[in-house]
Write a protein that holds these residues in place. Structure first.
Motif, PDB file in Angstrom:
ATOM      1  N   SER A 142      13.441   2.884   1.041  1.00 29.09           N
ATOM      2  CA  SER A 142      12.953   2.434  -0.679  1.00 29.09           C
ATOM      3  C   SER A 142      12.110   1.422  -0.828  1.00 29.09           C
ATOM      4  N   LYS A 148      17.216  -0.291  -4.674  1.00 29.94           N
ATOM      5  CA  LYS A 148      18.133  -0.242  -3.765  1.00 29.94           C
ATOM      6  C   LYS A 148      18.015  -1.280  -2.635  1.00 29.94           C
ATOM      7  N   ARG A 151      16.925  -0.561   0.934  1.00 30.42           N
ATOM      8  CA  ARG A 151      17.875   0.369   1.786  1.00 30.42           C
ATOM      9  C   ARG A 151      16.910   1.703   2.034  1.00 30.42           C
ATOM     10  N   VAL A 153      17.673   5.564   1.735  1.00 32.26           N
ATOM     11  CA  VAL A 153      18.664   6.262   0.645  1.00 32.26           C
ATOM     12  C   VAL A 153      18.069   7.559   0.751  1.00 32.26           C
ATOM     13  N   THR A 175      15.583  10.098  -9.211  1.00 30.99           N
ATOM     14  CA  THR A 175      16.201   8.545  -8.879  1.00 30.99           C
ATOM     15  C   THR A 175      17.415   8.747  -9.504  1.00 30.99           C
ATOM     16  N   ASP A 180      23.775   7.065  -0.869  1.00 30.09           N
ATOM     17  CA  ASP A 180      23.555   6.162   0.425  1.00 30.09           C
ATOM     18  C   ASP A 180      23.640   7.240   1.778  1.00 30.09           C
TER      19      ASP A 180
END
Lengths: 200, 40
Positions: A142, A148, A151, A153, A175, A180
């Motif tokens: 991302s 985030k 991270r 995702v 979104t 996760d």
């Protein structure tokens, strides 16, 4: 000889990451490993899996001239893709023609919302596998825009997927349903599609 | 030239060839997810 029924796992559907499937051995019901999966090919606005290109099993084996249509898959299990026999393999061009597949690899492609916000780059593709197999989401590395912290995702996709062009386009509301990991992602996909359909 | 110079040259050539072969093989076998109409 009759063609085997196109079947996936027997019980319902399961979510799988495409990278888990790539390099999985292709094994006949006679127990012979004849190839390994190279590419997963999908097409159509519904994101249905058309089939697989294959590589040989040996250390120096390259891509094979044959491919495997999804309709010829006996089962896609955790450790191997099962086919009835080596006759299930078809000419690569005939399988790819079903997808009209002059396509490209979506891994590392940019994901943009319809309002022009870049959400990240695709690191993996999430498949829902049952009697059919369809693409239901992307794993993305991302950007800041997604909030985030960079991270990786999972983002769900609508029933109708836009893959033409160089970027992959998703509705802005996707979104709101980012997760996760795979646990809960199936519910996120369902909720996202329900909202798009005008449900609650 | 000394014999060991030839030995080093041969070893370097072998290493380069093996590296090239491994890189080509990796690219040929690398998998992906191909979408109709997509340009990667």
């Amino acid at each position: 000889m009759t063609a085997p029924e196109p079947v996936g796992p027997d019980r319902g559907t399961v979510l799988m990451r495409a990278k888990e499937i790539v390099k999985r051995p292709v094994v006949t019901l006679g127990g012979e490993a004849v190839a390994q999966i190279k590419d997963i090919v999908y097409g159509g606005s519904a994101g249905e899996i058309i089939g697989f290109t294959l590589a040989g099993r040996g250390l120096f084996a390259g891509p094979r001239k044959e491919a495997l249509a999804w309709a010829k898959v006996h089962a896609l299990g955790r450790d191997a893709l099962m086919i009835a026999d080596e006759g299930a393999l078809e000419d690569r061009k005939s399988v790819l023609a079903k997808a009209d597949a002059h396509g490209g690899d979506v891994i590392a492609s940019r994901v943009l919302t319809e309002d022009g916000t870049e959400l990240g780059k695709v690191s993996d593709v999430i498949l829902e596998v049952g009697r059919t197999a369809t693409v239901v989401g992307y794993a993305i590395d991302s950007t800041e825009a997604l909030g985030k912290n960079g991270r990786t995702v999972l983002i769900p996709l609508p029933h109708t997927i836009s893959v033409s062009g160089e970027a992959l386009i998703v509705p802005p509301s996707a979104t709101d349903f980012v997760t996760d990991d795979l646990s809960g992602f199936g519910a996120a996909v369902h909720a996202f599609r329900t909202r798009l359909a005008g449900g609650s | 030239m000394q014999w060991w110079v030839w030995l080093i040259i041969v070893l370097v050539v072998v290493v380069v060839l093996v590296s090239c072969a491994a890189a080509i093989q990796f690219r040929r076998r690398r998998g992906g997810v191909i979408a109709r109409g997509h340009r990667s």
